[in-house]
Design a protein around this motif. Structure first.
Motif, PDB file in Angstrom:
ATOM      1  N   PRO A 117       0.806  -1.162   0.046  1.00  0.00           N
ATOM      2  CA  PRO A 117      -0.161  -0.074   0.122  1.00  0.00           C
ATOM      3  C   PRO A 117       0.959   1.403   0.092  1.00  0.00           C
ATOM      4  N   LEU A 118       1.979   1.275   0.573  1.00  0.00           N
ATOM      5  CA  LEU A 118       2.815   2.365   0.913  1.00  0.00           C
ATOM      6  C   LEU A 118       3.750   2.650  -0.656  1.00  0.00           C
ATOM      7  N   CYS A 119       3.932   1.622  -1.193  1.00  0.00           N
ATOM      8  CA  CYS A 119       4.529   1.593  -2.468  1.00  0.00           C
ATOM      9  C   CYS A 119       3.536   2.024  -3.519  1.00  0.00           C
ATOM     10  N   ASP A 120       2.474   1.640  -3.450  1.00  0.00           N
ATOM     11  CA  ASP A 120       1.536   2.205  -4.491  1.00  0.00           C
ATOM     12  C   ASP A 120       1.175   3.789  -4.135  1.00  0.00           C
ATOM     13  N   GLU A 121       1.308   4.169  -3.024  1.00  0.00           N
ATOM     14  CA  GLU A 121       0.909   5.468  -2.547  1.00  0.00           C
ATOM     15  C   GLU A 121       2.041   6.325  -2.998  1.00  0.00           C
ATOM     16  N   ILE A 122       3.294   5.914  -2.932  1.00  0.00           N
ATOM     17  CA  ILE A 122       4.260   6.639  -3.439  1.00  0.00           C
ATOM     18  C   ILE A 122       4.408   6.559  -5.176  1.00  0.00           C
ATOM     19  N   LEU A 123       4.026   5.695  -5.662  1.00  0.00           N
ATOM     20  CA  LEU A 123       3.841   5.695  -7.008  1.00  0.00           C
ATOM     21  C   LEU A 123       2.805   6.585  -7.473  1.00  0.00           C
ATOM     22  N   LEU A 153      10.882   4.195 -12.301  1.00  0.00           N
ATOM     23  CA  LEU A 153      11.350   2.887 -12.764  1.00  0.00           C
ATOM     24  C   LEU A 153      11.658   2.149 -11.830  1.00  0.00           C
ATOM     25  N   LEU A 154      12.687   2.651 -10.799  1.00  0.00           N
ATOM     26  CA  LEU A 154      13.406   1.776  -9.802  1.00  0.00           C
ATOM     27  C   LEU A 154      12.027   1.047  -8.756  1.00  0.00           C
ATOM     28  N   LEU A 155      11.076   2.075  -8.580  1.00  0.00           N
ATOM     29  CA  LEU A 155      10.001   1.779  -7.527  1.00  0.00           C
ATOM     30  C   LEU A 155       9.228   0.542  -8.161  1.00  0.00           C
ATOM     31  N   ARG A 156       8.882   0.935  -9.564  1.00  0.00           N
ATOM     32  CA  ARG A 156       7.934  -0.154 -10.170  1.00  0.00           C
ATOM     33  C   ARG A 156       8.764  -1.599 -10.081  1.00  0.00           C
ATOM     34  N   ALA A 157      10.099  -1.643 -10.552  1.00  0.00           N
ATOM     35  CA  ALA A 157      10.896  -2.670 -10.411  1.00  0.00           C
ATOM     36  C   ALA A 157      10.777  -3.371  -9.051  1.00  0.00           C
ATOM     37  N   TRP A 158      11.085  -2.525  -8.076  1.00  0.00           N
ATOM     38  CA  TRP A 158      10.918  -2.947  -6.559  1.00  0.00           C
ATOM     39  C   TRP A 158       9.575  -3.890  -6.529  1.00  0.00           C
ATOM     40  N   ARG A 159       8.552  -2.969  -6.656  1.00  0.00           N
ATOM     41  CA  ARG A 159       7.004  -3.630  -6.402  1.00  0.00           C
ATOM     42  C   ARG A 159       6.923  -4.831  -7.454  1.00  0.00           C
TER      43      ARG A 159
END
Length: 123
Positions: A37-43, A110-116
């Motif tokens: 959920p936090l990852c999605d919020e940051i994206l 791009l980094l955050l999407r790869a991490w997710r």
């Protein structure tokens, strides 16, 4: 920004980033972790910023994430103090390569999407 994502022996997700961007690896591993959920919020905040939205700030236990119009920055909370001028004049410096990093907002996305994607993969 070169990166490598691995699972340690306990199954914990870890991020390793290239020199100069190590702080993003520590932030991903220790602050964001597997919090979808936090990852999605940051994206969402990143996408909003890429379309002219407002700046975003997220303070964690160890790091603070700043998202601005063109850049993403991760800074360790311990760096958020002012160095007395006389210390700088004496040539004292701090090693902060693992405590501070910045990159373009699109690279961060791009980094955050790869991490997710990595943290949602089956082991």
């Amino acid at each position: 920004m070169d990166h490598e994502f691995v699972r340690d022996i306990d199954g914990r997700c870890r991020a390793r980033l290239s020199m100069g961007h190590e702080a993003f690896g520590f932030w991903l591993t220790d602050e964001l972790g597997e919090n979808l959920p936090l990852c999605d919020e940051i994206l969402k905040a990143t996408a909003h910023l890429l379309h002219g939205g407002d700046d975003y700030k997220l303070s964690g236990k160890t790091f603070c994430l700043y998202l601005e119009e063109e850049a993403a920055t991760v800074s360790a909370l311990e760096l958020q103090f002012e160095t007395p001028i006389e210390d700088n004049e004496q040539g004292l410096s701090y090693y902060d390569d693992e405590l501070f990093a910045a990159c373009g907002l699109e690279d961060f996305e791009l980094l955050l999407r790869a991490w997710r994607e990595f943290i949602t993969e089956q082991e």
